[in-house]
Structure formats: structure tokens, C-alpha cells
Design a protein around this motif. Structure first.
Motif, mmCIF file in Angstrom:
data_model
loop_
_atom_site.group_PDB
_atom_site.id
_atom_site.type_symbol
_atom_site.label_atom_id
_atom_site.label_comp_id
_atom_site.label_asym_id
_atom_site.label_seq_id
_atom_site.Cartn_x
_atom_site.Cartn_y
_atom_site.Cartn_z
ATOM 1 N N ARG A 68 0.833 -1.207 0.000
ATOM 2 C CA ARG A 68 0.000 0.000 0.000
ATOM 3 C C ARG A 68 0.871 1.263 0.000
ATOM 4 N NH1 ARG A 68 -3.400 -3.172 3.223
ATOM 5 N NH2 ARG A 68 -2.300 -2.608 5.128
ATOM 6 N N ARG A 71 2.636 1.697 -3.397
ATOM 7 C CA ARG A 71 1.687 2.091 -4.440
ATOM 8 C C ARG A 71 1.354 3.579 -4.316
ATOM 9 N NH1 ARG A 71 1.853 0.756 -8.559
ATOM 10 N NH2 ARG A 71 1.288 -1.414 -8.338
ATOM 11 N N LYS A 72 1.185 4.053 -3.078
ATOM 12 C CA LYS A 72 0.862 5.465 -2.857
ATOM 13 C C LYS A 72 2.044 6.366 -3.233
ATOM 14 C CE LYS A 72 -0.866 8.649 0.619
ATOM 15 N NZ LYS A 72 -1.295 8.828 1.997
ATOM 16 N N TYR A 74 4.775 5.567 -5.148
ATOM 17 C CA TYR A 74 5.292 5.346 -6.505
ATOM 18 C C TYR A 74 4.214 4.664 -7.347
ATOM 19 C CZ TYR A 74 9.519 5.803 -3.676
ATOM 20 O OH TYR A 74 10.475 6.233 -2.789
ATOM 21 N N PRO A 75 3.218 5.413 -7.813
ATOM 22 C CA PRO A 75 2.076 4.799 -8.503
ATOM 23 C C PRO A 75 2.434 4.001 -9.755
ATOM 24 C CG PRO A 75 1.762 7.194 -8.259
ATOM 25 C CD PRO A 75 3.080 6.845 -7.662
ATOM 26 N N ARG A 76 3.567 4.296 -10.375
ATOM 27 C CA ARG A 76 3.938 3.595 -11.608
ATOM 28 C C ARG A 76 4.845 2.388 -11.370
ATOM 29 N NH1 ARG A 76 2.654 5.275 -16.252
ATOM 30 N NH2 ARG A 76 4.545 4.530 -17.249
ATOM 31 N N GLY A 98 -2.617 -2.948 -3.796
ATOM 32 C CA GLY A 98 -1.930 -2.302 -4.910
ATOM 33 C C GLY A 98 -1.104 -3.225 -5.774
ATOM 34 N N ASP A 100 0.132 -5.660 -8.618
ATOM 35 C CA ASP A 100 -0.218 -5.933 -10.013
ATOM 36 C C ASP A 100 -0.389 -7.424 -10.240
ATOM 37 O OD1 ASP A 100 0.098 -3.215 -11.298
ATOM 38 O OD2 ASP A 100 2.086 -3.445 -10.414
#
Length: 129
Positions: A68, A71-72, A74-76, A98, A100
Motif C-alpha cells: 500500500r 503504491r501510494k 510510486y504509482p507507476r 496495490g 499488479d
């Protein structure tokens, strides 16, 4: 395209084997054993890796929390959860945190490599293999 991967795994032998395997397949792979070590690793580099592979059962901060947080921040970044947990609720929690891709241990090196390459294609659609 960066091929840098960080492995967050507390079991030292597995962490080293994964890093070695990925290095043999062209990735710049590093390993850390917990969330605090990951934070230090990120600070030392000054930039995130392309992909993080995260175990769920870690000392201190658990893998879902780390996922989590990453993901917050470094969204990519590509996030793969690699764990011994196999229940559908664990998978759902992983994706909601978060991730993939959610993979269960034990895993073959070939399957992990295929998952990494698939994630790279999604992260960088402009690059042809």
C-alpha cells in the motif's frame, strides 16, 4: 527501460536465490529483509526500482502495508506479491493493497521471469521486446 528489481523477503536463502536468478536473466536485482531495510535501500538509491517483489509475512511491517505504501508513493512502480499464502482472501487483500500480480510459493524461476516480463510490457508499452 530500467530492469531494477528489489526483493523484500525475510528468508535469506530464498532472497539470495531469487536475486541471483534474476541477475542471470538481465535484471539488476537487490534484496532486503523487511520494510525498514527497504526504506534504507530506497534512500540510498534516491529513486524507486522498476518493480518490487514483496513477501507478505515479514518481520515488523507486513507485506500488505508495504505494498500500500509503495503504491501510494510510486504509482507507476510494478508490484508483485510472492507469498506462501494461497487463500482467495489473501489474493484479494494483495490486489487491494496495490499489487499488479499475486504469485504463490513455491514458484519456478521461469514463471517469475515470465510475470516480470509481462509486467514490464505493461509498464513500458512503447518498448518493443
Amino acid at each position: 527501460m530500467s530492469d531494477e528489481v528489489v526483493i523484500v523477503e525475510d528468508y535469506g536463502i530464498l532472497r539470495e536465490e531469487l536475486a541471483h536468478f534474476l541477475s542471470l536473466h538481465g535484471f539488476q536485482a537487490s534484496g532486503v529483509n523487511c520494510g525498514l531495510a527497504l526504506d534504507d535501500w530506497l534512500l540510498d538509491r534516491g529513486h524507486p526500482p522498476e518493480i518490487a517483489i514483496i513477501d507478505l509475512n515479514l518481520p515488523g511491517e507486513d507485506g500488505l502495508s508495504i505494498s500500500r505504501r509503495l503504491r501510494k508513493a510510486y504509482p507507476r512502480m510494478g508490484l508483485i506479491i510472492l507469498t506462501g499464502r494461497k487463500q482467495p482472501t489473501d489474493r484479494i487483500s494483495g490486489y487491494e493493497s496495490g499489487a499488479d500480480i499475486f504469485l504463490s510459493k513455491p514458484i519456478s524461476g521461469e514463471e517469475l521471469f515470465a510475470a516480470l516480463r509481462s509486467l514490464q510490457r505493461r509498464l513500458h508499452p512503447e518498448h518493443k521486446p
